[in-house]
Write an enzyme that holds these catalytic residues in place. Sequence first.
Site, PDB file in Angstrom:
ATOM      1  NE  ARG A 146       6.697  -1.577  -9.931  1.00 46.75           N
ATOM      2  CZ  ARG A 146       5.408  -1.567  -9.607  1.00 46.75           C
ATOM      3  NH1 ARG A 146       4.739  -0.418  -9.562  1.00 46.75           N
ATOM      4  NH2 ARG A 146       4.768  -2.679  -9.346  1.00 46.75           N
ATOM      5  CE1 TYR A 158       0.857  -2.182  -6.670  1.00 46.18           C
ATOM      6  CE2 TYR A 158       3.164  -1.708  -6.270  1.00 46.18           C
ATOM      7  CZ  TYR A 158       2.038  -1.614  -7.061  1.00 46.18           C
ATOM      8  OH  TYR A 158       2.107  -0.961  -8.254  1.00 46.18           O
ATOM      9  CG  ASP A 222       4.553   1.972  -6.635  1.00 44.16           C
ATOM     10  OD1 ASP A 222       4.378   2.794  -5.724  1.00 44.16           O
ATOM     11  OD2 ASP A 222       3.684   1.692  -7.487  1.00 44.16           O
ATOM     12  CG  HIS A 224       0.975   0.887  -4.108  1.00 47.61           C
ATOM     13  ND1 HIS A 224      -0.308   0.582  -3.768  1.00 47.61           N
ATOM     14  CD2 HIS A 224       0.972   1.005  -5.448  1.00 47.61           C
ATOM     15  CE1 HIS A 224      -1.062   0.501  -4.852  1.00 47.61           C
ATOM     16  NE2 HIS A 224      -0.312   0.763  -5.888  1.00 47.61           N
ATOM     17  CD  GLU A 248       4.916   4.577  -8.697  1.00 53.41           C
ATOM     18  OE1 GLU A 248       5.769   3.871  -9.253  1.00 53.41           O
ATOM     19  OE2 GLU A 248       3.697   4.442  -8.891  1.00 53.41           O
ATOM     20  CD  GLU A 275      -0.122   4.633  -8.885  1.00 52.67           C
ATOM     21  OE1 GLU A 275       0.928   4.404  -9.489  1.00 52.67           O
ATOM     22  OE2 GLU A 275      -0.756   3.762  -8.273  1.00 52.67           O
ATOM     23  NE  ARG A 296       4.141   6.421 -11.247  1.00 52.13           N
ATOM     24  CZ  ARG A 296       3.924   5.508 -12.179  1.00 52.13           C
ATOM     25  NH1 ARG A 296       4.283   5.711 -13.423  1.00 52.13           N
ATOM     26  NH2 ARG A 296       3.351   4.363 -11.870  1.00 52.13           N
ATOM     27  CD  GLU A 352       3.607   1.763 -14.275  1.00 52.06           C
ATOM     28  OE1 GLU A 352       2.854   2.752 -14.258  1.00 52.06           O
ATOM     29  OE2 GLU A 352       3.629   0.900 -13.379  1.00 52.06           O
ATOM     30  CD1 TRP A 415      -3.443  -3.035  -1.280  1.00 53.26           C
ATOM     31  CD2 TRP A 415      -3.726  -1.818  -3.147  1.00 53.26           C
ATOM     32  NE1 TRP A 415      -2.959  -3.767  -2.332  1.00 53.26           N
ATOM     33  CE2 TRP A 415      -3.122  -3.049  -3.498  1.00 53.26           C
ATOM     34  CE3 TRP A 415      -4.006  -0.874  -4.145  1.00 53.26           C
ATOM     35  CZ2 TRP A 415      -2.788  -3.372  -4.802  1.00 53.26           C
ATOM     36  CZ3 TRP A 415      -3.682  -1.193  -5.441  1.00 53.26           C
ATOM     37  CH2 TRP A 415      -3.074  -2.438  -5.769  1.00 53.26           C
TER      38      TRP A 415
HETATM   39  C1  GCO Z   1       1.758   1.410 -10.710  1.00 53.24           C
HETATM   40  C2  GCO Z   1       0.558   1.367  -9.858  1.00 53.24           C
HETATM   41  C3  GCO Z   1      -0.431   0.296 -10.141  1.00 53.24           C
HETATM   42  C4  GCO Z   1      -1.706   0.631  -9.387  1.00 53.24           C
HETATM   43  C5  GCO Z   1      -2.891   0.255 -10.191  1.00 53.24           C
HETATM   44  C6  GCO Z   1      -4.180   0.608  -9.494  1.00 53.24           C
HETATM   45  O1  GCO Z   1       2.700   2.031 -10.274  1.00 53.24           O
HETATM   46  O2  GCO Z   1       1.725   0.869 -11.791  1.00 53.24           O
HETATM   47  O3  GCO Z   1       0.846   1.560  -8.515  1.00 53.24           O
HETATM   48  O4  GCO Z   1       0.059  -0.954  -9.875  1.00 53.24           O
HETATM   49  O5  GCO Z   1      -1.758   0.012  -8.156  1.00 53.24           O
HETATM   50  O6  GCO Z   1      -2.794   0.839 -11.423  1.00 53.24           O
HETATM   51  O7  GCO Z   1      -5.230   0.504 -10.359  1.00 53.24           O
HETATM   52 MG    MG Z   2       2.351   3.059  -8.528  1.00 59.31          MG
END
Ligand code: GCO
Ligand code: MG
Length: 415
Positions: A146, A158, A222, A224, A248, A275, A296, A352, A415
């Site tokens: 990644r 991030y 990602d 996010h 992602e 996720e 995810r 991951e 976030w």
């Molecule tokens: C990822 C995620 C994590 C999340 C985290 C939040 O793709 O691994 O985005 O980085 O931000 O798990 O608790």
């Molecule tokens: Mg993520």
Amino acid sequence: MAIEKVDVFVTSPGRNFVVLKITTTDGVTGLGDATLNGRELAAAQYLKTIAPMLIGKNEDNIEDIWQYLYKGAYWKRGPVTMAAISAVDVALWDIKGKKLGVPVYDLLGGASRTGLLTYGHASGVDLPSLFDSIDSYLDKGFKAVRVQSALPGIPSTYGVAGSANAQTGKGEKGMRYDYEPARRTEVPVEEVWDARTYMNTLPGVFEAVRNKYGNGIALLHDCHHRLSPIQAARFGKMIEPYDLFWMEDCTPAEENQEMLRVVREHTTTPIAIGEIINSATDYLTLIKEQLLDYVRSAVTHTGGITHMKKLMDYASFYDIKSGFHGPTDVSPVGMAANLHLGLAIPNFGIQEYMRHSDETLDVFHTSYTFTDGMLHPGNKPGIGVEFDEKLAAKFPYQPAPLPVDRLLDGTVHEW
Ligand code: GCO
Ligand code: MG
């Protein structure tokens, strides 16, 4: 043969984890993970609320106990509920495996492959540090990485080791970061986000990475949840030449899933999402309309192995694959559960893998292995993880909320 004891632990070896231990009248124990990053105590309290309901139940009846907790709660779904149900479910699969003397993947139909293709988290504050980070993953045998990059003028981003709020692992410069906990404090740190800077920066980063490493490695990214649907559509189109394995969480479509239609209409960059989706029912539209390519979710946050197996079976009819969430805030117990399920299902995609810190691994003894870019859950009966309760007690819970994001003008953003 019945559940005799239910223990809930909150421990913080490097970061917070919620661990469930179920003990049967025969003395067999099983472990589950209910870690909900930044809201750990809510999940622990839920488990304490349902613990008395489990006592005396036949531990063999995993599906029945799942339905009892899910339908019986009346208040279905939601991250706290689903993390707690997951912990019970995984602990029961662990017990069943131990009683029968087989690894959990065997109970799920057996191995469908020899190992699980895994991706690691490379990142950099600039191209040289990003290349160092990618190199260190390739040296370790990873075949997929990644790629996250800092943004000019934005102090912390991030997923980037070395940016202001990231905690870079000791002795592993440029290699790992534990973004969460961002800081051990009761009040979240705040960060800044600017989509224009991001859209202007990232395509050039992917181009530089492809120029240096060629097309042989799989690259992931990602977003996010930070782009609007039309920004995500444009971004997906812009990065098509760099052949990403996935983008992602390109837009926050967990809530309004129709937003992904806009993205799909414009780009063939594969989409991974989920996720923070915590139930299979929340995937029904996404799957039926083929708005995603990779699921995810993690076993930890999505109702356990029982529920995730149903989700992935449904996804398989649309050739949608797994890309289970495996950050360090999924405990080694949850990670092992991901691996057993991933090994068994026909539609595995990628896993991951952010290796846990040594402190964490002193408390959780795992038997999964990493060789040549592939993870394997191991062949111990059950899920193959042991938990050192005595050592865990030495690491008391410390609040560590996830950060909050604001736009340049101060507006709160995803976030
Ligand atoms: C990822 C995620 C994590 C999340 C985290 C939040 O793709 O691994 O985005 O980085 O931000 O798990 O608790
Ligand atoms: Mg993520």
